[in-house]
Design an enzyme around this catalytic site. Structure first.
Site, PDB file in Angstrom:
ATOM      1  CD  GLU A   1       3.364   7.085 -13.933  1.00 51.90           C
ATOM      2  OE1 GLU A   1       3.988   7.679 -13.023  1.00 51.90           O
ATOM      3  OE2 GLU A   1       3.903   6.526 -14.899  1.00 51.90           O
TER       4      GLU A   1
ATOM      5  NE  ARG B   1       6.718  10.341  -1.444  1.00 49.71           N
ATOM      6  CZ  ARG B   1       6.173   9.562  -2.405  1.00 49.71           C
ATOM      7  NH1 ARG B   1       5.964   8.287  -2.203  1.00 49.71           N
ATOM      8  NH2 ARG B   1       5.851  10.079  -3.554  1.00 49.71           N
TER       9      ARG B   1
ATOM     10  CE  LYS C   1       2.822   4.269  -8.233  1.00 48.80           C
ATOM     11  NZ  LYS C   1       1.813   4.961  -9.045  1.00 48.80           N
TER      12      LYS C   1
HETATM   13  P1  ATP Z   1       5.473   5.828  -5.378  1.00 48.57           P
HETATM   14  O1  ATP Z   1       6.536   6.880  -5.355  1.00 48.57           O
HETATM   15  O2  ATP Z   1       5.166   5.271  -4.042  1.00 48.57           O
HETATM   16  O3  ATP Z   1       5.717   4.774  -6.356  1.00 48.57           O
HETATM   17  P2  ATP Z   1       3.983   7.745  -6.799  1.00 48.57           P
HETATM   18  O4  ATP Z   1       4.116   9.048  -6.119  1.00 48.57           O
HETATM   19  O5  ATP Z   1       4.805   7.524  -8.000  1.00 48.57           O
HETATM   20  O6  ATP Z   1       4.154   6.581  -5.747  1.00 48.57           O
HETATM   21  P3  ATP Z   1       1.482   8.326  -8.043  1.00 48.57           P
HETATM   22  O7  ATP Z   1       0.608   7.396  -8.737  1.00 48.57           O
HETATM   23  O8  ATP Z   1       2.222   9.339  -8.826  1.00 48.57           O
HETATM   24  O9  ATP Z   1       2.496   7.457  -7.189  1.00 48.57           O
HETATM   25  O10 ATP Z   1       0.731   9.014  -6.830  1.00 48.57           O
HETATM   26  C1  ATP Z   1      -0.595   9.451  -6.847  1.00 48.57           C
HETATM   27  C2  ATP Z   1      -0.779  10.430  -5.729  1.00 48.57           C
HETATM   28  O11 ATP Z   1      -0.525   9.810  -4.475  1.00 48.57           O
HETATM   29  C3  ATP Z   1       0.178  11.595  -5.833  1.00 48.57           C
HETATM   30  O12 ATP Z   1      -0.517  12.781  -5.556  1.00 48.57           O
HETATM   31  C4  ATP Z   1       1.219  11.301  -4.789  1.00 48.57           C
HETATM   32  O13 ATP Z   1       1.775  12.472  -4.322  1.00 48.57           O
HETATM   33  C5  ATP Z   1       0.401  10.556  -3.744  1.00 48.57           C
HETATM   34  N1  ATP Z   1       1.262   9.671  -2.965  1.00 48.57           N
HETATM   35  C6  ATP Z   1       2.078   8.709  -3.425  1.00 48.57           C
HETATM   36  N2  ATP Z   1       2.754   8.120  -2.422  1.00 48.57           N
HETATM   37  C7  ATP Z   1       2.338   8.715  -1.281  1.00 48.57           C
HETATM   38  C8  ATP Z   1       2.659   8.574   0.108  1.00 48.57           C
HETATM   39  N3  ATP Z   1       3.554   7.674   0.517  1.00 48.57           N
HETATM   40  N4  ATP Z   1       2.032   9.367   0.989  1.00 48.57           N
HETATM   41  C9  ATP Z   1       1.128  10.266   0.585  1.00 48.57           C
HETATM   42  N5  ATP Z   1       0.781  10.452  -0.691  1.00 48.57           N
HETATM   43  C10 ATP Z   1       1.377   9.712  -1.627  1.00 48.57           C
HETATM   44 MG    MG Z   2       4.815   9.364  -9.247  1.00 51.55          MG
END
Ligand code: ATP
Ligand code: MG
Length: 572
Positions: free
Chosen positions: A47, A274, A284
């Protein structure tokens, strides 16, 4: 820390070739059974509401890595369903970061917003089949009626509106006849499901906001959950890999596809744990707080766990990819030692970086028996790990700098550096002996007086050995550089764990995470460019910061050397 590193190294050495991770096992099984005609298609779906971090790097390496390994494809797709938090800046940084990591989506850069027309049609289809309804209640009432997993929810009084009325209201929502949040469209699924996501989830909301791609075309936007699985479907994704928290959403994604799609093909979702790192926060939202509240200078501040921060700090794509591979793919949440990341960085930088001399806390030496106007151009190797990198010329003269902590007035026996009457080798030069030293009025040592032994020039075949070897820089030739020494951004292994009520992760910030000093560097450093990487011998790995100019060089310390002293003295 040292012990930790040793442990990491031993573990890695004992485990060189790893077995298949659970997703690879599934994929190999699918290929064997010719599922999807043997096709493998993954995607990385960020995102665009922040910069990518090392957790995303894990997901990128996994998705693109699987496609590479199994001769498949991987898309880059922006899941851009929330116009209020998303920005072009984030899109651009994400594109740059994925490229920098070394992955290629070819012509498959997609945006969920590209599918808004289709997703709208799907919403209309659900309404027309009595499977979605417009709810006039405010969001807090809707949440309350959902109740808890153990108590069935309460049905909305609008749940049984006629199809015609729903059609008409949804059309009016689309036309912009209502203000934000005035009505929502909900899927009509099951208000008593033990899975809360199945209790008539909201699938469309009114939001009069300009979208970074679709502009003002829409004032209703689909929810993430009503977009994500369908986007995977539209792109022909075979293995939709995401993190564990989405496991509970899976029945909902399946419900949407089952109720919208005729074909047999379905993307199948798999969840992995994760990545969490010690001494690091990763969400984020929290990273944005660090930037906005000035705890760091920017998203690409070298202390940030963002990909752009790591790039600026001097990490290489190879080291991050190696790290991701070593971490593996887990099914249960765990915390990885940040030392493993630093280990991977050192391991790669050791192979590729030119060595140079830099003195960060200078102490001047006058070599009293060295001719006053003489300068020798000594030849030193660029990288002992890679002789193809050749040699470099380093000027040597009567006055040189060494590190302050390489001299002690009253050294213990095991101190193999300089002390009164003691000898050391200046790396690549001569053996010198400390004859005397001068102190200032506060008792600080400010100058050493040494003699050198002209018979001991490195490479001359001299047999004389001493225990210690020091790095040095000629005073007359030294180049001043700003050196930024970074430390961990948090003082606690788990920054989210706080001592007192009312505290949060920011209470655990290391207020000493950046120290700026002026170093003295050998003149070969002139002409460096941003992101050039070096090993400052005996000190660590350093990278030229983009702030650096020809007039004022700026270096970031990427990572210290492990046990640097032992290494250099062993070499000689
Ligand atoms: P955050 O929770 O850290 O703000 P997010 O999951 O909201 O991150 P997205 O942009 O939705 O961020 O994530 C893009 C992809 O990266 C998704 O498939 C998510 O599952 C993966 N992802 C995000 N954080 C991690 C992590 N710490 N380890 C592995 N994969 C991750
Ligand atoms: Mg997300």
């Amino acid at each position: 820390m040292k012990n930790n590193e040793k442990k990491i190294e031993e573990e890695l050495n004992s485990n060189e070739s790893r077995s298949l991770n659970f997703i690879e096992t599934i994929i190999e099984e699918d290929i064997k059974n010719n599922k999807h005609g043997g096709r493998i298609h993954t995607r990385f779906p960020p995102e665009p509401n922040g910069y990518l971090h090392i957790g995303h790097a894990k997901s990128i390496c996994l998705n693109f890595g699987l496609a590479e390994k199994y001769n498949g494809k991987c898309n880059l797709r922006f899941d851009d369903t929330n116009p209020t938090k998303e920005e072009e800046e984030y899109v651009n940084s994400i594109i740059e970061d994925v490229k920098w990591l070394g992955f290629d989506w070819e012509d498959r850069l997609f945006y969920a917003s590209d599918y808004f027309d289709q997703i709208y049609e799907w919403a209309v289809k659900l309404i027309s089949e009595g499977k979605a309804y417009v709810d006039d209640q405010p969001s807090d009432v809707i949440s309350e009626q959902r109740r808890t997993p153990t108590r069935p929810g309460i049905e909305s009084p609008f749940r049984n509106r006629s199809i015609e009325e729903n059609m008409d209201l949804f059309e009016k929502m689309k036309k912009g006849e209502f203000p934000d949040g005035y009505r929502v469209l909900r899927a009509k699924i099951d208000m008593s499901s033990p899975n809360m996501h199945m209790r008539d989830p909201v699938i469309y909301r009114i939001l009069h906001a300009t979208h970074h791609r679709t502009g003002d075309k829409w004032c209703i936007y689909p929810m993430y959950d009503f977009t994500h699985g369908q986007s995977d479907y539209l792109e022909g994704i075979t293995h939709s890999i995401c993190t564990l928290e989405f496991e509970i959403h899976r029945p909902l994604y399946d419900w949407f596809l089952d109720n919208l799609i005729e074909t047999e093909y379905r993307p199948r979702q798999y969840e992995f744990a994760r990545l969490n790192l010690s001494y690091t926060v990763m969400s984020k939202r929290k990273l944005l707080e660090l930037v906005e509240e000035g705890y760091v200078n920017s998203w690409d501040d070298p202390r940030m766990p963002t990909i752009s921060g790591m790039r600026r700090r001097g990490y290489t794509p190879e080291s991050i990819r190696n790290f991701a591979d070593r971490v593996g793919v887990a099914k249960r949440d765990n915390v990885i030692d940040v030392g493993l990341l630093e280990f991977s960085v050192r391991e790669h930088l050791n192979k590729i970086t030119p060595r140079i001399f830099a003195v960060l806390n200078p102490l001047k030496i006058i070599i009293t028996n060295y001719p006053e106007d003489q300068v020798e151009e000594l030849e030193l190797e660029v990288n002992p790990e890679d002789t193809s990198m050749g040699t470099r010329k380093v000027p040597f003269s009567r006055e040189i700098y060494i590190e302050q902590d390489d001299f002690m007035q009253d050294p213990p026996k095991k101190f193999f550096r300089l002390g009164p009457g003691r000898e050391v080798r200046l790396k690549g030069a001569y053996i010198i002996k400390c004859e005397d030293y001068k102190k200032d009025e506060n008792g600080n040592v400010v100058e050493l007086y040494c003699t050198y032994d002209p018979e001991t020039k490195s490479g001359s075949g001299s047999q004389r050995k001493v225990k210690g070897t020091l790095h040095w820089v000629s005073v007359a030739h030294a180049i001043d550089a700003e050196v930024r020494l970074y430390d961990r951004l948090f003082i606690k292994e788990e920054p989210d764990v706080v001592d007192k009520e009312g505290e949060n992760f920011k209470s655990n910030i290391n207020t000493d995470s950046l120290k700026i000093i002026t170093g003295k560097i050998e003149p070969g450093v002139l002409g460096v460019k941003a992101f050039d990487k070096f090993q400052f011998q005996r000190l660590g790995y350093f990278c030229v910061d983009p702030d650096s100019t020809n007039e004022k060089l700026v270096f970031n310390r990427t990572v210290t050397l492990r046990d640097s002293w032992a290494k250099v003295s062993k070499k000689k």
